[in-house]
Write a protein that holds these residues in place. Structure first.
Motif, mmCIF file in Angstrom:
data_model
loop_
_atom_site.group_PDB
_atom_site.id
_atom_site.type_symbol
_atom_site.label_atom_id
_atom_site.label_comp_id
_atom_site.label_asym_id
_atom_site.label_seq_id
_atom_site.Cartn_x
_atom_site.Cartn_y
_atom_site.Cartn_z
ATOM 1 N N LEU A 81 -16.375 35.263 43.063
ATOM 2 C CA LEU A 81 -16.933 34.263 43.964
ATOM 3 C C LEU A 81 -18.126 33.636 43.250
ATOM 4 N N GLN A 82 -17.952 32.399 42.809
ATOM 5 C CA GLN A 82 -19.042 31.655 42.206
ATOM 6 C C GLN A 82 -19.809 30.958 43.318
ATOM 7 N N MET A 83 -21.086 31.249 43.418
ATOM 8 C CA MET A 83 -21.920 30.710 44.494
ATOM 9 C C MET A 83 -23.014 29.839 43.893
ATOM 10 N N ASN A 84 -22.976 28.567 44.205
ATOM 11 C CA ASN A 84 -23.967 27.604 43.717
ATOM 12 C C ASN A 84 -24.769 27.040 44.885
ATOM 13 N N SER A 85 -25.885 26.417 44.564
ATOM 14 C CA SER A 85 -26.742 25.793 45.586
ATOM 15 C C SER A 85 -27.006 26.747 46.738
ATOM 16 N N LEU A 86 -27.386 27.946 46.403
ATOM 17 C CA LEU A 86 -27.575 28.972 47.425
ATOM 18 C C LEU A 86 -28.723 28.634 48.358
ATOM 19 N N LYS A 87 -28.542 29.024 49.618
ATOM 20 C CA LYS A 87 -29.514 28.768 50.672
ATOM 21 C C LYS A 87 -29.967 30.109 51.262
ATOM 22 N N PRO A 88 -31.141 30.137 51.886
ATOM 23 C CA PRO A 88 -31.591 31.389 52.523
ATOM 24 C C PRO A 88 -30.566 31.926 53.535
ATOM 25 N N GLU A 89 -29.852 31.039 54.203
ATOM 26 C CA GLU A 89 -28.867 31.498 55.185
ATOM 27 C C GLU A 89 -27.618 32.116 54.552
ATOM 28 N N ASP A 90 -27.517 32.074 53.228
ATOM 29 C CA ASP A 90 -26.438 32.783 52.541
ATOM 30 C C ASP A 90 -26.777 34.259 52.313
ATOM 31 N N THR A 91 -27.990 34.655 52.644
ATOM 32 C CA THR A 91 -28.396 36.052 52.506
ATOM 33 C C THR A 91 -27.513 36.941 53.361
ATOM 34 N N ALA A 92 -26.879 37.928 52.730
ATOM 35 C CA ALA A 92 -25.932 38.796 53.433
ATOM 36 C C ALA A 92 -25.424 39.866 52.466
ATOM 37 N N VAL A 93 -24.727 40.832 53.033
ATOM 38 C CA VAL A 93 -23.915 41.735 52.217
ATOM 39 C C VAL A 93 -22.538 41.093 52.096
ATOM 40 N N TYR A 94 -22.073 40.957 50.866
ATOM 41 C CA TYR A 94 -20.786 40.312 50.600
ATOM 42 C C TYR A 94 -19.734 41.375 50.281
ATOM 43 N N TYR A 95 -18.591 41.255 50.955
ATOM 44 C CA TYR A 95 -17.499 42.201 50.814
ATOM 45 C C TYR A 95 -16.249 41.501 50.290
ATOM 46 N N CYS A 96 -15.507 42.171 49.423
ATOM 47 C CA CYS A 96 -14.188 41.642 49.104
ATOM 48 C C CYS A 96 -13.145 42.430 49.886
ATOM 49 N N ALA A 97 -12.010 41.798 50.115
ATOM 50 C CA ALA A 97 -10.946 42.379 50.912
ATOM 51 C C ALA A 97 -9.599 41.975 50.323
ATOM 52 N N ALA A 98 -8.582 42.798 50.611
ATOM 53 C CA ALA A 98 -7.229 42.550 50.117
ATOM 54 C C ALA A 98 -6.221 42.693 51.252
ATOM 55 N N ASP A 99 -5.173 41.880 51.189
ATOM 56 C CA ASP A 99 -4.134 41.935 52.207
ATOM 57 C C ASP A 99 -2.826 41.395 51.652
ATOM 58 N N ASP A 111 -6.402 44.525 54.944
ATOM 59 C CA ASP A 111 -6.056 45.935 54.809
ATOM 60 C C ASP A 111 -7.135 46.766 54.124
ATOM 61 N N TYR A 112 -7.657 46.257 53.017
ATOM 62 C CA TYR A 112 -8.558 47.046 52.181
ATOM 63 C C TYR A 112 -9.896 46.338 52.010
ATOM 64 N N TRP A 113 -10.950 47.147 51.923
ATOM 65 C CA TRP A 113 -12.310 46.610 51.835
ATOM 66 C C TRP A 113 -13.118 47.336 50.776
ATOM 67 N N GLY A 114 -14.018 46.580 50.146
ATOM 68 C CA GLY A 114 -15.003 47.193 49.282
ATOM 69 C C GLY A 114 -16.225 47.608 50.066
ATOM 70 N N GLN A 115 -17.219 48.164 49.352
ATOM 71 C CA GLN A 115 -18.436 48.656 49.987
ATOM 72 C C GLN A 115 -19.496 47.575 50.146
ATOM 73 N N GLY A 116 -19.337 46.482 49.438
ATOM 74 C CA GLY A 116 -20.260 45.367 49.583
ATOM 75 C C GLY A 116 -21.332 45.311 48.512
ATOM 76 N N THR A 117 -21.859 44.106 48.312
ATOM 77 C CA THR A 117 -22.970 43.891 47.396
ATOM 78 C C THR A 117 -23.963 42.952 48.074
ATOM 79 N N GLN A 118 -25.250 43.275 47.960
ATOM 80 C CA GLN A 118 -26.284 42.512 48.656
ATOM 81 C C GLN A 118 -26.627 41.252 47.875
ATOM 82 N N VAL A 119 -26.674 40.142 48.592
ATOM 83 C CA VAL A 119 -27.168 38.872 48.050
ATOM 84 C C VAL A 119 -28.351 38.437 48.893
ATOM 85 N N THR A 120 -29.483 38.215 48.242
ATOM 86 C CA THR A 120 -30.690 37.773 48.934
ATOM 87 C C THR A 120 -31.160 36.466 48.310
ATOM 88 N N VAL A 121 -31.290 35.447 49.153
ATOM 89 C CA VAL A 121 -31.742 34.139 48.685
ATOM 90 C C VAL A 121 -33.126 33.894 49.288
#
Length: 123
Positions: A81-99, A111-121
């Motif tokens: 996930l390439q994230m550009n022009s990040l904003k403070p409201e993009d602050t979150a834990v980001y999870y990937c998922a598979a189905d 069906d499947y989930w990762g544990q997440g990675t924190q993004v802070t803007v």
């Protein structure tokens, strides 16, 4: 054993960029749709972006369209996930998922989930 391991999160200033990665194992990655969701503090987990098995179709939440790009490398069993022009409201834990079935934006459909990675803007 299915594993989805996210990486690439961190602290970034508003207007900056980050690239998240999600390494998959334990299932036939090239047969699955992949997605990114996020959960901001005090909010429900929400859909961000999805990509089908052969990258021919992508889908984005309105809040990130034009700023974020989802991609995948089936040879490396990895989704990005390439994230550009990040904003403070993009602050979150980001999870990937598979189905196996592509197209849904609903958390319960994946069906499947990762544990997440924190993004802070923040400045």
């Amino acid at each position: 054993q299915v594993q989805l391991v996210e990486s690439g999160g961190g602290l970034v200033q508003p207007g900056g960029s980050l690239r998240l990665s999600c390494a998959a194992s334990g299932f036939t990655f090239s047969s699955y749709a992949m997605a990114w969701f996020r959960r901001a503090p005090g909010k429900e987990r929400e859909f961000v972006a999805a990509i089908n098995w052969d990258s021919s179709r992508t889908d984005y939440a309105a809040s990130v369209k034009g700023r974020f790009t989802i991609s995948r490398d089936n040879a490396k069993n990895t989704v990005y996930l390439q994230m550009n022009s990040l904003k403070p409201e993009d602050t979150a834990v980001y999870y990937c998922a598979a189905d196996r079935s592509p197209g849904s934006r609903l958390v319960a459909e994946w069906d499947y989930w990762g544990q997440g990675t924190q993004v802070t803007v923040s400045s």
